[in-house]
Structure formats: C-alpha cells, structure tokens
Design a protein around this motif. Structure first.
Motif, mmCIF file in Angstrom:
data_model
loop_
_atom_site.group_PDB
_atom_site.id
_atom_site.type_symbol
_atom_site.label_atom_id
_atom_site.label_comp_id
_atom_site.label_asym_id
_atom_site.label_seq_id
_atom_site.Cartn_x
_atom_site.Cartn_y
_atom_site.Cartn_z
ATOM 1 N N LEU A 1 15.892 26.134 -6.920
ATOM 2 C CA LEU A 1 15.457 25.703 -8.254
ATOM 3 C C LEU A 1 14.876 24.401 -7.278
ATOM 4 O O LEU A 1 13.644 24.456 -7.802
ATOM 5 N N PRO A 2 15.541 23.677 -7.050
ATOM 6 C CA PRO A 2 14.559 22.457 -7.052
ATOM 7 C C PRO A 2 13.884 22.739 -5.728
ATOM 8 O O PRO A 2 13.199 21.063 -5.530
ATOM 9 N N ILE A 3 14.078 22.610 -4.769
ATOM 10 C CA ILE A 3 14.491 22.696 -3.776
ATOM 11 C C ILE A 3 12.535 23.455 -3.773
ATOM 12 O O ILE A 3 11.448 22.802 -3.262
ATOM 13 N N GLY A 4 12.059 24.662 -4.519
ATOM 14 C CA GLY A 4 11.541 24.985 -5.239
ATOM 15 C C GLY A 4 10.104 24.417 -5.412
ATOM 16 O O GLY A 4 8.914 23.955 -5.579
ATOM 17 N N MET A 5 10.375 23.368 -6.460
ATOM 18 C CA MET A 5 9.571 21.960 -6.771
ATOM 19 C C MET A 5 9.268 21.609 -5.871
ATOM 20 O O MET A 5 8.328 20.965 -6.276
ATOM 21 N N GLY A 6 10.154 21.350 -5.142
ATOM 22 C CA GLY A 6 9.656 19.615 -4.055
ATOM 23 C C GLY A 6 8.337 20.727 -3.576
ATOM 24 O O GLY A 6 7.472 19.990 -3.160
ATOM 25 N N PHE A 7 8.398 21.559 -2.936
ATOM 26 C CA PHE A 7 7.399 22.074 -2.726
ATOM 27 C C PHE A 7 5.520 21.777 -3.126
ATOM 28 O O PHE A 7 5.321 21.605 -3.566
ATOM 29 N N THR A 8 5.782 22.140 -5.032
ATOM 30 C CA THR A 8 4.751 21.904 -5.571
ATOM 31 C C THR A 8 4.404 20.523 -5.730
ATOM 32 O O THR A 8 3.670 20.193 -5.968
ATOM 33 N N PHE A 9 5.575 19.845 -6.134
ATOM 34 C CA PHE A 9 5.457 17.910 -5.661
ATOM 35 C C PHE A 9 4.196 18.057 -4.455
ATOM 36 O O PHE A 9 3.302 17.393 -4.438
ATOM 37 N N THR A 10 4.635 18.750 -3.143
ATOM 38 C CA THR A 10 4.506 18.292 -1.884
ATOM 39 C C THR A 10 2.375 18.792 -1.960
ATOM 40 O O THR A 10 1.761 17.877 -1.637
ATOM 41 N N GLY A 11 2.575 20.264 -2.674
ATOM 42 C CA GLY A 11 1.336 20.555 -2.623
ATOM 43 C C GLY A 11 0.665 20.138 -4.252
ATOM 44 O O GLY A 11 -1.262 19.791 -3.513
ATOM 45 N N MET A 12 0.606 19.443 -4.705
ATOM 46 C CA MET A 12 0.195 18.409 -6.157
ATOM 47 C C MET A 12 -0.112 17.230 -4.586
ATOM 48 O O MET A 12 -1.687 16.480 -5.353
ATOM 49 N N LEU A 13 0.619 16.225 -4.228
ATOM 50 C CA LEU A 13 0.199 15.230 -3.795
ATOM 51 C C LEU A 13 -0.872 15.177 -2.646
ATOM 52 O O LEU A 13 -1.772 14.078 -2.276
ATOM 53 N N LEU A 14 -0.858 16.878 -1.912
ATOM 54 C CA LEU A 14 -1.695 16.972 -0.470
ATOM 55 C C LEU A 14 -3.017 17.014 -1.170
ATOM 56 O O LEU A 14 -4.075 17.224 -0.842
ATOM 57 N N PHE B 1 10.264 29.403 -8.095
ATOM 58 C CA PHE B 1 11.226 29.461 -8.654
ATOM 59 C C PHE B 1 10.972 30.630 -9.609
ATOM 60 O O PHE B 1 12.339 30.669 -10.224
ATOM 61 N N HIS B 2 10.559 31.254 -9.871
ATOM 62 C CA HIS B 2 10.537 32.802 -10.560
ATOM 63 C C HIS B 2 11.607 33.254 -10.831
ATOM 64 O O HIS B 2 11.775 33.803 -11.674
ATOM 65 N N PRO B 3 11.376 34.529 -8.873
ATOM 66 C CA PRO B 3 13.198 35.261 -8.819
ATOM 67 C C PRO B 3 14.176 34.685 -9.607
ATOM 68 O O PRO B 3 15.068 35.102 -9.931
ATOM 69 N N GLU B 4 14.485 33.404 -9.149
ATOM 70 C CA GLU B 4 15.836 32.453 -9.557
ATOM 71 C C GLU B 4 16.057 32.494 -10.847
ATOM 72 O O GLU B 4 16.605 32.108 -11.960
ATOM 73 N N GLY B 5 14.379 31.536 -11.724
ATOM 74 C CA GLY B 5 13.932 31.223 -13.355
ATOM 75 C C GLY B 5 14.744 32.042 -13.876
ATOM 76 O O GLY B 5 15.505 32.069 -14.879
ATOM 77 N N SER B 6 14.111 33.211 -13.234
ATOM 78 C CA SER B 6 14.203 35.079 -13.831
ATOM 79 C C SER B 6 15.993 35.287 -14.397
ATOM 80 O O SER B 6 16.718 35.708 -15.133
ATOM 81 N N ARG B 7 16.495 35.005 -12.468
ATOM 82 C CA ARG B 7 17.941 35.394 -12.995
ATOM 83 C C ARG B 7 18.360 34.069 -13.712
ATOM 84 O O ARG B 7 19.554 34.438 -14.909
ATOM 85 N N VAL B 8 18.667 32.862 -14.338
ATOM 86 C CA VAL B 8 19.504 32.043 -14.939
ATOM 87 C C VAL B 8 18.426 31.709 -16.264
ATOM 88 O O VAL B 8 20.067 32.096 -17.041
ATOM 89 N N SER B 9 17.960 32.800 -16.801
ATOM 90 C CA SER B 9 17.035 33.679 -18.309
ATOM 91 C C SER B 9 18.227 34.791 -18.137
ATOM 92 O O SER B 9 18.638 35.001 -19.505
ATOM 93 N N HIS B 10 18.635 35.230 -17.253
ATOM 94 C CA HIS B 10 19.286 36.640 -17.474
ATOM 95 C C HIS B 10 20.734 36.437 -18.025
ATOM 96 O O HIS B 10 21.384 36.941 -18.150
ATOM 97 N N MET B 11 21.062 35.078 -17.032
ATOM 98 C CA MET B 11 23.015 35.130 -17.252
ATOM 99 C C MET B 11 22.928 33.964 -18.866
ATOM 100 O O MET B 11 24.118 34.185 -18.730
ATOM 101 N N ALA B 12 21.483 33.287 -18.858
ATOM 102 C CA ALA B 12 22.114 32.556 -19.741
ATOM 103 C C ALA B 12 21.896 33.699 -21.599
ATOM 104 O O ALA B 12 21.884 33.230 -22.829
ATOM 105 N N ALA B 13 21.061 35.146 -21.335
ATOM 106 C CA ALA B 13 20.902 35.461 -21.889
ATOM 107 C C ALA B 13 22.242 36.072 -23.323
ATOM 108 O O ALA B 13 21.777 36.213 -24.604
ATOM 109 N N GLY B 14 22.912 36.124 -22.193
ATOM 110 C CA GLY B 14 24.761 37.040 -23.509
ATOM 111 C C GLY B 14 23.859 38.324 -23.765
ATOM 112 O O GLY B 14 23.405 39.269 -22.789
ATOM 113 N N ALA B 15 24.148 38.499 -25.258
ATOM 114 C CA ALA B 15 23.211 40.036 -25.234
ATOM 115 C C ALA B 15 21.712 39.844 -26.130
ATOM 116 O O ALA B 15 21.288 41.506 -26.120
ATOM 117 N N ARG B 16 21.175 39.043 -25.309
ATOM 118 C CA ARG B 16 19.851 38.791 -26.683
ATOM 119 C C ARG B 16 18.926 38.743 -25.240
ATOM 120 O O ARG B 16 18.385 37.348 -24.270
#
Length: 424
Positions: free
Chosen positions: A97-110, A134-149
């Motif tokens: 998750l933080p590594i992926g955002m690091g790539f985004t940081f690099t892209g906008m700096l370039l 970000f997206h696959p692991e972000g979706s997993r985090v959402s699923h993990m935090a969802a509980g029954a909803r």
C-alpha cells in the motif's frame, strides 16, 4: 513479580483483541481511511486525462499521441493489477500500500519537470503502476473492514475514488491551467499524505493478518467448483469484464475527449469545458455511493442492467443537445452509469469468493484499464473523422448493457456458493 509479569501479557492481549473483533464488525475508521486514500490516488490519476488539452497545446500533440498517453496510464494499471492481486491473494503484503503510493509520488514529481512527450509517457507509467498497486490491496482492506456490510463497505471505498476523479477537472482549472505541468509538484504533497495514511492502514492490515482470523475466513471461502460450474463461472466473469469495459470506454471517451467536443461545438474555453466534465464525474461519485444500497434492494445484476439501460437513451441524445441540456444530461448520465461501479466488484467477488485481489484486479484493473486501450483507438478515429462523429458513435455503447441478462441472477450465485452445484 508475578503481578508485574502478568501485566504485560494482559496488555498484549488487549492490544491484539481489536483484530479479532475487527474481523466480525464493520470498521468504519479503516473504511474512511482507505476511501480517503482512494480519493488521493484517483484524483492524481484522473488529472492525466484532464490535462490533455494543455498537453495538446503546449507540446503540439495529435489526438493519436493523446490516445497513447491515455493508453500508457490505463494499460499499465490494467496489466499489473491482476498480477498484483493474484500475488497478494497468495501472500497478502501490507507494505504494498505505501509502496504503491510511492510510485505515484515519483510519477507526479517527474511530470512536474517533464519537457518532452517521452518524459510525459514515463511519468504517467509511474502513476499507473502506483494505481495498480493500490486498487487490489485497497479492495482487500475494504473487504476485511466490511464485517457483514460488504455492499456498503465497497461503496464507501469506491466513492472515494470516484470523488477523486470528479475533482480532476477542477484541479486542472485551478492548478494546471495557471501553472502548466509544473503544477504537478503540488500533487506530490497529496501523494505524501497518502503514504502516511497508507502506513496507518498497513499496520492495521498487518495486525489482522497476524490474528489469523482473516486468512481462515478466506481459506474457508475458497472452493474448487465442479467442471460444469467452472465453465459457467468463467463465462459469467467474461461477460462482466466486457460490460465493465463498455462502461469504462464510454467514461474514457467523456473524460479524455469530450472537453475537445465542447470546445469545438460551443466555443468554450478549456476552463469552462472542464466544468461539464466535473458535473459528469461528480454525479458519478454520488451514483457510486447510492449504488450499493440500491443493489441491496433491487439486486446486483438488476442494478448493473439498469445502470446501462437507463443511461442509453440519454447518451443517444447527448450529441444533439444544446449547451444547457448537455450539462443536465452529463450529470444524469454520470449518476446512472456509475451507480453500478462498486456493485460490479461485489458481484465479481460473489462469482469468485476467497480471491479478493484477483477479482479486484480483473474488474477495476483489467476491465477498466481496457478503457485506456479503447481511448487509443478513439484518438486515432478522432484524427481521421473528427471529435463530434466519434462521440456520436460512442453514444451507442450503453446499448450493450443488454448482455447483462446473460449473467446469473443473485439467487443463482448464492446457490452456487452454498451448494457448489451447477444450475439444474
């Protein structure tokens, strides 16, 4: 001494207890945090197509070259998301998750210092890689935090992304038009904030993994269907990917090229044209939020169909509307079409339970990224035929929503999950 020894153990137990509880209940603080990062990620990713008019004028690009930039960012994410999702299903890795955002940081700096067409392509590839991580692991985090909803959780997660997309035209109007490409330097601050939030989320994610409850639930959810059922699941996921591709291609046509159509047809300035794209995307963010509850009421397959069928008459009218009705139609179309955005992800998770990363990679990655490939084709067509005729052709895309009736119903999906048998 015994009392002193027992206290650290009790403290450790208390510190680990929330992980077990979090596996059962909806963890709103994590859902809000991951939605916020989704907003950061997608606002950054979406400024790329929003600045196409600036790139075209400043670098004297053709529509085909614009299409290649759109292809570079979308196809990078398209190729890598299923790969990262498959890997994370095998070995969940919070640090992605933080590594992926690091790539985004690099892209906008370039991008802030890009002085050639090739340097722009390299910059957007980095942004695409960040989005893919970000997206696959972000979706997993959402699923993990969802509980029954699960439907609500996925809507909260996805509305952050679509809200971020809706901000891109305004950010272009306020930042890139006055400052040019160097305005991208401001987005490195957004990416840095995203890294900080991702570190917080990754720590919670790691505690959930160490508790073992999430991995046990995922192992229990996985199944090996019989051959007949496997073929039906494969056919259904193929149709779903096609439907998401069609929706994504239409969104790419509006987001990447409709600004040019507004400028050409109504003599608008670039800043004024961006307002209309904002209306489309902002309404889409609202549609995403309401899509989950509507799907719970009317069924997921039904909502996927309605999001295409109800939008189709309006998209057919759009190329012939005056400026006022163009704004009205774009707003309504955005709300309706994107109401099924989160629903398609939850539907796919029902088709292939226990493989959250792979499913997210296929739906939000491969299928959505294929819209980038479509944008490349559209750019070539616009160079040959002009922007207005191509927009008229794109207006027919939602009619393909009729294919939704080839998907299994929600009830049949539940029967497959419960009984692991094919339809009688």
């Amino acid at each position: 001494m015994s009392m002193q020894t027992s206290l650290p153990k009790d403290a450790t137990a208390r510190s680990q207890a929330p992980s077990g509880l979090d596996a059962q209940r909806t963890v709103y603080r994590i859902l809000i945090a991951i939605s916020l990062v989704h907003l950061f990620n997608d606002s950054i990713q979406s400024v790329i197509p929003a600045i196409f008019p600036i790139l075209k004028d400043s670098m004297h690009l053709t529509y085909t070259q614009i299409g290649w930039i759109s292809f570079a960012i979308n196809f990078t994410a398209s190729i890598m998301q299923p790969v990262i999702g498959w890997f994370a299903d095998k070995k969940p890795t919070p640090s992605i998750l933080p590594i992926g955002m690091g790539f985004t940081f690099t892209g906008m700096l370039l991008l802030a210092f890009a002085d050639s067409y090739m340097s722009v392509l390299i910059s957007v590839i980095f942004v695409g890689l960040g989005s893919a991580a970000f997206h696959p692991e972000g979706s997993r985090v959402s699923h993990m935090a969802a509980g029954a909803r699960r439907g609500l959780a996925q809507s909260i997660f996805q509305v952050g992304g679509n809200a971020g997309q809706s901000l891109a035209p305004l950010l272009t109007r306020w930042i890139f038009i006055p400052f040019g490409l160097f305005g991208a330097i401001g987005f490195t601050g957004i990416a840095a904030a995203g890294i900080a939030v991702q570190i917080y989320i990754a720590r919670w994610y790691g505690r959930m993994l160490r508790s073992g409850s999430y991995l046990r639930k995922q192992a229990a959810a996985r199944r090996v269907p019989n051959p007949a059922l496997r073929k039906k699941i494969a056919a259904a996921i193929t149709i779903l990917i096609l439907l998401v591709f069609v929706r994504s291609l239409y969104i790419a046509a509006i987001g990447s090229f409709y600004t040019f159509n507004l400028i050409e047809s109504f003599n608008l300035s670039t800043p004024d044209a961006q307002i209309y794209i904002f209306l489309f995307l902002a309404a889409g963010a609202l549609g995403t939020f309401f899509g989950g509850p509507l799907a719970d009421r009317f069924g997921k397959r039904n909502l996927i169909f309605l999001s295409m069928a109800c939008a189709a008459p309006l998209t057919l009218l759009l190329p012939y509307a005056n400026l006022f009705w163009t704004g009205v139609l774009l707003t309504i179309i955005g709300f309706i079409m994107l109401s099924s955005f989160s629903v398609t992800v939850v539907y796919a998770q029902m088709l292939i339970p226990g493989k959250i990363g792979t499913v997210s990679g296929l739906i939000t990655g491969l299928a959505f990224g294929m819209g980038g490939l479509g944008a490349l084709v559209l750019g070539n067509w616009i160079d040959v035929f002009g922007v207005s005729p191509v927009m008229q052709v794109c207006s027919f895309l939602p009619l393909l929503g009729i294919l939704t009736f080839l998907l299994p119903s929600d009830q049949l999906l539940k029967r497959w999950a419960d009984e692991n048998v094919s339809e009688e």
